[in-house]
Design an enzyme around this catalytic site. Structure first.
Site, PDB file in Angstrom:
ATOM      1  N   LYS A 115       0.865  -1.188   0.000  1.00  0.00           N
ATOM      2  CA  LYS A 115       0.000   0.000   0.000  1.00  0.00           C
ATOM      3  C   LYS A 115       0.896   1.230   0.000  1.00  0.00           C
ATOM      4  O   LYS A 115       2.019   1.190   0.511  1.00  0.00           O
ATOM      5  CB  LYS A 115      -0.880   0.019   1.252  1.00  0.00           C
ATOM      6  CG  LYS A 115      -2.079   0.924   1.151  1.00  0.00           C
ATOM      7  CD  LYS A 115      -3.254   0.220   0.462  1.00  0.00           C
ATOM      8  CE  LYS A 115      -4.457   1.119   0.344  1.00  0.00           C
ATOM      9  NZ  LYS A 115      -5.642   0.360  -0.047  1.00  0.00           N
TER      10      LYS A 115
HETATM   11  P1  NAD Z   1     -13.046   7.960  -2.527  1.00  0.00           P
HETATM   12  O1  NAD Z   1     -12.026   9.003  -2.323  1.00  0.00           O
HETATM   13  O2  NAD Z   1     -13.594   7.723  -3.898  1.00  0.00           O
HETATM   14  O3  NAD Z   1     -14.308   8.227  -1.556  1.00  0.00           O
HETATM   15  C1  NAD Z   1     -14.183   8.388  -0.188  1.00  0.00           C
HETATM   16  C2  NAD Z   1     -15.528   8.872   0.352  1.00  0.00           C
HETATM   17  O4  NAD Z   1     -15.466   8.946   1.785  1.00  0.00           O
HETATM   18  C3  NAD Z   1     -15.921  10.270  -0.132  1.00  0.00           C
HETATM   19  O5  NAD Z   1     -17.311  10.305  -0.367  1.00  0.00           O
HETATM   20  C4  NAD Z   1     -15.562  11.160   1.066  1.00  0.00           C
HETATM   21  O6  NAD Z   1     -16.314  12.352   1.089  1.00  0.00           O
HETATM   22  C5  NAD Z   1     -15.918  10.238   2.200  1.00  0.00           C
HETATM   23  N1  NAD Z   1     -15.269  10.607   3.460  1.00  0.00           N
HETATM   24  C6  NAD Z   1     -13.989  10.997   3.670  1.00  0.00           C
HETATM   25  N2  NAD Z   1     -13.798  11.290   4.966  1.00  0.00           N
HETATM   26  C7  NAD Z   1     -14.967  11.044   5.585  1.00  0.00           C
HETATM   27  C8  NAD Z   1     -15.404  11.153   6.933  1.00  0.00           C
HETATM   28  N3  NAD Z   1     -14.568  11.549   7.896  1.00  0.00           N
HETATM   29  N4  NAD Z   1     -16.687  10.814   7.221  1.00  0.00           N
HETATM   30  C9  NAD Z   1     -17.532  10.403   6.251  1.00  0.00           C
HETATM   31  N5  NAD Z   1     -17.173  10.290   4.962  1.00  0.00           N
HETATM   32  C10 NAD Z   1     -15.915  10.608   4.636  1.00  0.00           C
HETATM   33  O7  NAD Z   1     -12.412   6.612  -1.912  1.00  0.00           O
HETATM   34  P2  NAD Z   1     -12.809   5.112  -2.235  1.00  0.00           P
HETATM   35  O8  NAD Z   1     -11.919   4.611  -3.296  1.00  0.00           O
HETATM   36  O9  NAD Z   1     -14.287   5.026  -2.369  1.00  0.00           O
HETATM   37  O10 NAD Z   1     -12.342   4.394  -0.874  1.00  0.00           O
HETATM   38  C11 NAD Z   1     -13.171   4.322   0.277  1.00  0.00           C
HETATM   39  C12 NAD Z   1     -12.693   3.186   1.147  1.00  0.00           C
HETATM   40  O11 NAD Z   1     -12.719   1.958   0.395  1.00  0.00           O
HETATM   41  C13 NAD Z   1     -11.270   3.310   1.680  1.00  0.00           C
HETATM   42  O12 NAD Z   1     -11.181   2.699   2.944  1.00  0.00           O
HETATM   43  C14 NAD Z   1     -10.472   2.474   0.678  1.00  0.00           C
HETATM   44  O13 NAD Z   1      -9.251   1.998   1.217  1.00  0.00           O
HETATM   45  C15 NAD Z   1     -11.444   1.352   0.441  1.00  0.00           C
HETATM   46  N6  NAD Z   1     -11.211   0.599  -0.801  1.00  0.00           N
HETATM   47  C16 NAD Z   1     -11.199   1.220  -2.009  1.00  0.00           C
HETATM   48  C17 NAD Z   1     -11.006   0.451  -3.144  1.00  0.00           C
HETATM   49  C18 NAD Z   1     -11.073   1.040  -4.528  1.00  0.00           C
HETATM   50  O14 NAD Z   1     -11.022   0.277  -5.494  1.00  0.00           O
HETATM   51  N7  NAD Z   1     -11.222   2.335  -4.690  1.00  0.00           N
HETATM   52  C19 NAD Z   1     -10.794  -0.928  -3.042  1.00  0.00           C
HETATM   53  C20 NAD Z   1     -10.824  -1.529  -1.782  1.00  0.00           C
HETATM   54  C21 NAD Z   1     -11.047  -0.748  -0.672  1.00  0.00           C
END
Ligand code: NAD
Length: 425
Positions: A115
């Site tokens: 990561k």
């Molecule tokens: P992203 O940046 O697209 O979205 C993140 C979302 O969380 C946004 O809507 C943001 O406004 C919101 N957010 C941020 N801080 C916040 C808070 N304090 N309270 C409430 N909402 C909040 O990110 P993503 O890619 O959707 O990732 C989200 C989670 O999923 C992370 O934990 C990431 O590690 C995990 N994840 C992502 C992927 C991927 O393919 N993108 C894969 C596996 C896991």
């Protein structure tokens, strides 16, 4: 903060790395003779911390801190996303790398866990500044990444454009176009159909299968989603399309609700056009406390780690938690949810759709032969359903939670590989 050694055990009990270590402790007694290798899982193989100086548009120079952690490579090259966020720490990146080791092995993908991240609020940078930041970071971690070494992907606040800049920078530095160095790229650069939606789709599949096993249908279910980005937004859209009612949403701008169901597609369009979720018409703005108390059938944390704390686990009113985010539930909260009979589909299975289609992308790049979207979604569906079935079976056999069951399957695979390879020299 960054002065810790690689077996870094922080004092903060809520640190993500501490959470990860506790989860490993829980699996250790179930590993049989492989338990003697468990220390391997409690440290990162390699962690690189880098200084990232960039020219700001106003002529000044700004410095940012970046990391790439490679937790374990026993089963293959490192694989895991890159996060741009002001709260990124070495501790968080190490934990996220550890969870990637577990996730990749739980899905039986031929990868280790890695990561990366930069401690930055990307909203404070212009697009050219963001490009310079991404390119310098890629150059600095170029020492340890590569299509057969470690393959980054998008995570919080990173997207296909950032992957395109990373791919280009690595290719310029090595003198050959290396599409396989990152996944989650634009389709025009060797990206895969279905990758953008894959994590949210996997969350939806995990929720649908578990709900069915618990005796209820997605159609008509009440859903609450925290995080309305790539993962939460797509998952919410698929829930709605399957006939569920998304009655609560939260993102960084605040929380909103609509008892009659939120028009998810319109909300996604509104946010994509630059609007704040709390300003979206057709919803009521609610407080943080009201959000966590919403009555639902399925709750999807899809923002950041450490969101489902002990206090929230005591009051949350749902039947099933499906972890879209990585590490959203603390181990103490996990125990409370278990005692309250609330099922948790853990991150290492629930959000594994993204890395699974990343794996498809990497395979397609290597073979230069591209699959159709329906082939990709069918294979994703099959892998997710089979992995989930194996986890449920192991949980029942060992009388443990789905999280510990996923860790048993994954850690057994990782440590068996470790043992077969033996120790060098
Ligand atoms: P992203 O940046 O697209 O979205 C993140 C979302 O969380 C946004 O809507 C943001 O406004 C919101 N957010 C941020 N801080 C916040 C808070 N304090 N309270 C409430 N909402 C909040 O990110 P993503 O890619 O959707 O990732 C989200 C989670 O999923 C992370 O934990 C990431 O590690 C995990 N994840 C992502 C992927 C991927 O393919 N993108 C894969 C596996 C896991």
């Amino acid at each position: 903060m960054a002065s810790a050694g690689l077996s870094y055990v922080p004092n903060n009990p809520n640190s993500p790395w501490q959470m990860y270590l506790l989860q490993v402790d829980r699996v250790a007694p179930h590993l049989g003779h492989l338990e003697r290798w468990v220390e391997t899982l409690k440290r990162c193989k390699r962690v690189l911390a880098v200084d990232i100086p960039i020219n700001r548009d106003d002529g000044t120079v700004a410095h940012f801190e970046g990391f790439r952690a490679q937790h374990n490579m026993s089963r293959g090259p490192g694989k895991g996303g890159v996060r741009f966020h002001p709260d990124v720490t070495i501790d968080e990146v190490m934990a996220l790398a550890g969870w990637m080791t577990v996730k990749n092995a739980a899905l039986n993908l031929p990868y280790g866990g890695a990561k990366g991240g930069i401690r930055v609020d990307p909203k404070t940078l212009t697009r050219p500044e963001l490009e310079r930041l991404t390119r310098r970071y890629t150059s600095e971690i170029g020492l340890i990444i590569g299509p057969d070494k470690d393959i980054p992907a998008p995570d919080v606040n990173t997207n296909d454009q950032i992957m395109a800049w990373m791919m280009d920078t690595y290719s310029m530095n090595t003198g050959a176009t290396a599409t396989g160095v990152v996944t989650g790229k634009p389709i025009a650069l060797g990206g895969s159909l279905g990758r953008k939606e894959a994590t949210g789709r996997g969350v939806y599949i995990a929720a649908r299968e578990t709900a069915r096993a618990m005796g209820f249908d997605i159609a008509g279910a009440r859903i609450v989603v925290q995080g309305f980005g790539n993962v939460g937004g797509i998952a919410a859209r698929l829930f709605k399309a399957a006939g569920a009612s998304v009655i609560g949403l939260q993102d960084a701008s605040g929380s909103v609700a609509n008892e009659a169901g939120i028009d998810v597609d319109a909300a996604l369009d509104f946010v994509a056009a630059g609007g704040a979720l709390v300003d979206f018409k057709g919803v009521t703005k609610i407080s943080e406390g009201e959000f966590w108390a919403l009555k639902s059938d399925i709750f999807v944390p899809a923002a950041l780690e450490n969101q489902l704390t002990e206090t929230r686990a005591r009051s949350i009113a749902t039947k099933l938690v499906v972890e879209g985010a990585n590490g959203p539930t603390t181990p103490a909260a996990d125990d409370i949810l278990h005692d309250r009979g609330i099922k948790v589909v853990p991150d290492v299975i629930a959000n594994a759709g993204g890395v699974t289609v990343s794996y498809f992308e990497w395979v397609q790049d290597f073979s230069s032969f591209f699959w159709t979207e329906s082939e990709i979604n069918d294979r994703l569906e099959r892998i997710m359903v089979e992995a989930l079935k194996a986890v449920v079976h192991t949980a029942e056999k060992n009388n443990v939670s789905l999280r510990t069951a996923a860790f048993i399957i994954a850690c057994t695979r990782v440590l068996a590989a470790r043992e077969l390879r033996g120790l060098y020299p």
